[in-house]
Design a protein around this motif. Structure first.
Motif, PDB file in Angstrom:
ATOM      1  N   MET A   1       0.848  -1.202   0.000  1.00  0.00           N
ATOM      2  CA  MET A   1       0.000   0.000   0.000  1.00  0.00           C
ATOM      3  C   MET A   1       0.879   1.246   0.000  1.00  0.00           C
ATOM      4  SD  MET A   1      -2.848   1.246   2.793  1.00  0.00           S
ATOM      5  CE  MET A   1      -3.873  -0.179   2.464  1.00  0.00           C
ATOM      6  N   ALA A   2       0.521   2.232  -0.822  1.00  0.00           N
ATOM      7  CA  ALA A   2       1.309   3.460  -0.889  1.00  0.00           C
ATOM      8  C   ALA A   2       1.104   4.277   0.381  1.00  0.00           C
ATOM      9  CB  ALA A   2       0.918   4.291  -2.106  1.00  0.00           C
ATOM     10  N   MET A   3       2.201   4.819   0.899  1.00  0.00           N
ATOM     11  CA  MET A   3       2.138   5.648   2.099  1.00  0.00           C
ATOM     12  C   MET A   3       1.590   7.027   1.741  1.00  0.00           C
ATOM     13  SD  MET A   3       3.079   3.856   4.630  1.00  0.00           S
ATOM     14  CE  MET A   3       3.380   5.112   5.863  1.00  0.00           C
ATOM     15  N   PRO A   4       0.745   7.597   2.601  1.00  0.00           N
ATOM     16  CA  PRO A   4       0.225   8.939   2.315  1.00  0.00           C
ATOM     17  C   PRO A   4       1.332   9.978   2.355  1.00  0.00           C
ATOM     18  CG  PRO A   4      -0.346   8.271   4.553  1.00  0.00           C
ATOM     19  CD  PRO A   4       0.251   7.067   3.893  1.00  0.00           C
ATOM     20  N   ASP A   5       1.197  10.992   1.545  1.00  0.00           N
ATOM     21  CA  ASP A   5       2.167  12.075   1.510  1.00  0.00           C
ATOM     22  C   ASP A   5       1.965  12.945   2.743  1.00  0.00           C
ATOM     23  OD1 ASP A   5       3.862  14.157   0.929  1.00  0.00           O
ATOM     24  OD2 ASP A   5       3.372  14.153  -1.212  1.00  0.00           O
ATOM     25  N   LEU A   6       3.010  13.062   3.577  1.00  0.00           N
ATOM     26  CA  LEU A   6       2.890  13.828   4.803  1.00  0.00           C
ATOM     27  C   LEU A   6       2.882  15.328   4.542  1.00  0.00           C
ATOM     28  CD1 LEU A   6       5.265  11.745   7.111  1.00  0.00           C
ATOM     29  CD2 LEU A   6       2.790  11.576   6.879  1.00  0.00           C
ATOM     30  N   LYS A   7       3.382  15.757   3.409  1.00  0.00           N
ATOM     31  CA  LYS A   7       3.415  17.169   3.057  1.00  0.00           C
ATOM     32  C   LYS A   7       2.829  17.356   1.661  1.00  0.00           C
ATOM     33  CE  LYS A   7       7.401  18.325   5.949  1.00  0.00           C
ATOM     34  NZ  LYS A   7       8.776  18.912   5.963  1.00  0.00           N
TER      35      LYS A   7
ATOM     36  N   TRP B   1      -1.539  13.838 -12.851  1.00  0.00           N
ATOM     37  CA  TRP B   1      -0.585  12.730 -12.755  1.00  0.00           C
ATOM     38  C   TRP B   1       0.334  12.902 -11.550  1.00  0.00           C
ATOM     39  CZ3 TRP B   1       4.866  12.849 -14.414  1.00  0.00           C
ATOM     40  CH2 TRP B   1       5.475  11.602 -14.323  1.00  0.00           C
ATOM     41  N   GLN B   2       0.812  14.131 -11.343  1.00  0.00           N
ATOM     42  CA  GLN B   2       1.663  14.402 -10.188  1.00  0.00           C
ATOM     43  C   GLN B   2       0.903  14.204  -8.874  1.00  0.00           C
ATOM     44  OE1 GLN B   2       5.062  15.319  -9.951  1.00  0.00           O
ATOM     45  NE2 GLN B   2       5.025  14.560 -12.056  1.00  0.00           N
ATOM     46  N   TYR B   3      -0.347  14.621  -8.862  1.00  0.00           N
ATOM     47  CA  TYR B   3      -1.155  14.429  -7.658  1.00  0.00           C
ATOM     48  C   TYR B   3      -1.322  12.938  -7.340  1.00  0.00           C
ATOM     49  CZ  TYR B   3      -2.580  19.332  -7.144  1.00  0.00           C
ATOM     50  OH  TYR B   3      -2.612  20.691  -6.921  1.00  0.00           O
ATOM     51  N   ARG B   4      -1.564  12.155  -8.354  1.00  0.00           N
ATOM     52  CA  ARG B   4      -1.716  10.718  -8.133  1.00  0.00           C
ATOM     53  C   ARG B   4      -0.409  10.100  -7.635  1.00  0.00           C
ATOM     54  NH1 ARG B   4      -6.270   8.318 -10.185  1.00  0.00           N
ATOM     55  NH2 ARG B   4      -5.185   6.318 -10.325  1.00  0.00           N
ATOM     56  N   ARG B   5       0.713  10.593  -8.152  1.00  0.00           N
ATOM     57  CA  ARG B   5       2.020  10.102  -7.693  1.00  0.00           C
ATOM     58  C   ARG B   5       2.249  10.409  -6.218  1.00  0.00           C
ATOM     59  NH1 ARG B   5       6.960  12.212 -10.508  1.00  0.00           N
ATOM     60  NH2 ARG B   5       7.892  10.687  -9.093  1.00  0.00           N
TER      61      ARG B   5
ATOM     62  N   ASN C   1      -0.133  10.812  -3.992  1.00  0.00           N
ATOM     63  CA  ASN C   1      -1.271  10.317  -3.208  1.00  0.00           C
ATOM     64  C   ASN C   1      -2.202  11.434  -2.718  1.00  0.00           C
ATOM     65  OD1 ASN C   1      -0.285   7.570  -3.306  1.00  0.00           O
ATOM     66  ND2 ASN C   1       1.236   8.183  -1.785  1.00  0.00           N
ATOM     67  N   ILE C   2      -2.402  12.429  -3.558  1.00  0.00           N
ATOM     68  CA  ILE C   2      -3.361  13.481  -3.238  1.00  0.00           C
ATOM     69  C   ILE C   2      -4.737  13.075  -3.737  1.00  0.00           C
ATOM     70  CG2 ILE C   2      -4.027  15.866  -3.751  1.00  0.00           C
ATOM     71  CD1 ILE C   2      -1.083  16.584  -3.785  1.00  0.00           C
ATOM     72  N   ASN C   3      -5.710  13.136  -2.860  1.00  0.00           N
ATOM     73  CA  ASN C   3      -7.065  12.690  -3.165  1.00  0.00           C
ATOM     74  C   ASN C   3      -7.791  13.776  -3.962  1.00  0.00           C
ATOM     75  OD1 ASN C   3      -9.801  11.960  -3.115  1.00  0.00           O
ATOM     76  ND2 ASN C   3      -9.557  10.880  -1.174  1.00  0.00           N
ATOM     77  N   LEU C   4      -8.071  13.507  -5.221  1.00  0.00           N
ATOM     78  CA  LEU C   4      -8.717  14.507  -6.074  1.00  0.00           C
ATOM     79  C   LEU C   4     -10.145  14.797  -5.622  1.00  0.00           C
ATOM     80  CD1 LEU C   4      -7.441  13.456  -9.611  1.00  0.00           C
ATOM     81  CD2 LEU C   4      -6.790  15.477  -8.294  1.00  0.00           C
ATOM     82  N   ARG C   5     -10.814  13.817  -5.022  1.00  0.00           N
ATOM     83  CA  ARG C   5     -12.171  14.067  -4.526  1.00  0.00           C
ATOM     84  C   ARG C   5     -12.163  15.124  -3.425  1.00  0.00           C
ATOM     85  NH1 ARG C   5     -15.487   8.330  -4.078  1.00  0.00           N
ATOM     86  NH2 ARG C   5     -15.468   7.831  -6.330  1.00  0.00           N
ATOM     87  N   SER C   6     -11.144  15.080  -2.581  1.00  0.00           N
ATOM     88  CA  SER C   6     -11.034  16.075  -1.518  1.00  0.00           C
ATOM     89  C   SER C   6     -10.711  17.451  -2.088  1.00  0.00           C
ATOM     90  CB  SER C   6      -9.948  15.664  -0.518  1.00  0.00           C
ATOM     91  OG  SER C   6     -10.298  14.471   0.132  1.00  0.00           O
ATOM     92  N   LEU C   7      -9.990  17.475  -3.214  1.00  0.00           N
ATOM     93  CA  LEU C   7      -9.659  18.738  -3.856  1.00  0.00           C
ATOM     94  C   LEU C   7     -10.895  19.356  -4.493  1.00  0.00           C
ATOM     95  CD1 LEU C   7      -7.048  20.469  -4.581  1.00  0.00           C
ATOM     96  CD2 LEU C   7      -7.249  19.439  -6.834  1.00  0.00           C
ATOM     97  N   PHE C   8     -11.701  18.537  -5.171  1.00  0.00           N
ATOM     98  CA  PHE C   8     -12.895  19.052  -5.841  1.00  0.00           C
ATOM     99  C   PHE C   8     -14.031  19.305  -4.857  1.00  0.00           C
ATOM    100  CE2 PHE C   8     -10.703  17.844  -9.633  1.00  0.00           C
ATOM    101  CZ  PHE C   8     -11.235  18.640 -10.627  1.00  0.00           C
ATOM    102  N   GLY C   9     -14.071  18.531  -3.782  1.00  0.00           N
ATOM    103  CA  GLY C   9     -15.064  18.767  -2.742  1.00  0.00           C
ATOM    104  C   GLY C   9     -16.460  18.301  -3.116  1.00  0.00           C
ATOM    105  N   PRO C  10     -17.438  18.593  -2.269  1.00  0.00           N
ATOM    106  CA  PRO C  10     -18.812  18.128  -2.495  1.00  0.00           C
ATOM    107  C   PRO C  10     -19.555  19.014  -3.478  1.00  0.00           C
ATOM    108  CG  PRO C  10     -18.727  19.429  -0.501  1.00  0.00           C
ATOM    109  CD  PRO C  10     -17.307  19.371  -1.024  1.00  0.00           C
TER     110      PRO C  10
END
Length: 298
Positions: free
Chosen positions: A1-7, A72-76, A78-87
């Motif tokens: 499992m990929a580790m979450p990006d701390l920063k 692509w960089q966000y996926r590398r 581990n940035i969650n795009l759903r959290s970026l786009f929001g509800p």
């Protein structure tokens, strides 16, 4: 499992995205030059590198490439795009949203009128040429008018709002907001958004309002909708002028004489926009939308 990006949002940096933008543009120019030479050598039909249809497609390709590279960089990282786009925003917010959109549109019209009236005394030929420009083109302006006019509607209503909101509000606000703070990110991203458009004052204020709207609602989709509506009404107004035959461009003298209309638009819209900014500026002291979603802050 990929580790979450701390920063998160340390990568990609703005200069990297700018490099992708410039690099893609250079590669396209080289490719077009090669295609042009090949066309001349083989005796094919000459390629018109200044055709607005070609320029429109290439422009969207460059911005689309930048957006895909950021994704692509966000996926590398581990940035969650759903959290970026929001509800998706609640229906109760649409009435206030409509009022904000109308106010922004009136301010944009007024700022354009006043700014270009002032510029007309310094750069009269350039301003006159700008006034002659049209969203839609005819037979003598592009090789395939119907295709260009169809594409420009798609770009204005769908392509530009999605790409620009993702890059300016989604990417830049989080990148600069984590590097410095949300206030600086909102101001800088709004100014950059404005100066890249023909109406820098109006579009800087438009970008500021959308940035605050995004921070408050935590919904990038809401900003995209407002952006799309703004572009749609601009295109719709030009369509109406063509339907009713109001296609005559005002002379520079008449345009200057109508500056009072721009001043009136500014006087009507500015107090409401100042109130909106003052009421929502405190939101720049809170967490950015991505972290709100990630940490479950109410």
């Amino acid at each position: 499992m990929a580790m979450p990006d701390l920063k998160p949002f340390e990568r990609p940096q703005f200069r990297q995205v700018l490099g992708v933008f410039i690099g893609t543009s250079v590669l396209l120019n080289i490719g077009l030059a090669v295609a042009l030479n090949l066309s001349d050598t083989l005796g094919w039909s000459p390629i018109n590198l200044t055709d607005p249809l070609l320029l429109l497609v290439l422009n969207q390709f460059v911005f689309g490439s930048c957006s895909l590279w950021v994704v692509w960089q966000y996926r590398r990282h581990n940035i969650n795009l759903r959290s970026l786009f929001g509800p998706w925003p609640a229906p109760s917010s649409w009435r206030a949203l409509l009022g904000l959109w109308i106010t922004l549109f009136i301010f944009s019209l007024g700022s354009f009128q006043v700014l270009y009236t002032l510029l007309s005394f310094w750069l009269p030929e350039w301003v006159n040429a700008t006034l002659q420009e049209s969203i839609f083109l005819g037979t003598g302006d592009t090789s395939i008018p119907w295709l260009y006019n169809t594409l420009i509607i798609v770009v204005l209503v769908i392509g530009a709002p999605i790409l620009e909101e993702f890059l300016f509000r989604g990417f830049l606000i989080h990148r600069w907001g984590t590097r410095w703070n949300p206030r600086i990110a909102v101001i800088l991203s709004s100014i950059l958004f404005g100066v890249l458009h023909p109406n820098p004052i109006g579009l800087s204020v438009f970008g500021l309002a959308l940035a605050l709207l995004y921070l408050r609602s935590r919904s990038l989709g809401l900003a995209i909708v407002v952006h799309s509506l703004n572009n749609a009404i601009a295109a719709g107004l030009e369509i109406l002028t063509r339907i009713f035959g109001w296609t005559e461009t005002p002379s520079l003298a008449n345009f200057r004489a109508d500056v009072w209309l721009g001043v009136m638009f500014l006087l009507v819209s500015t107090p409401f926009l100042v109130r909106f900014v003052r009421q929502n500026w405190r939101i720049t002291r809170t967490a950015l939308p991505y972290f709100v979603r990630q940490e479950g802050i109410p």
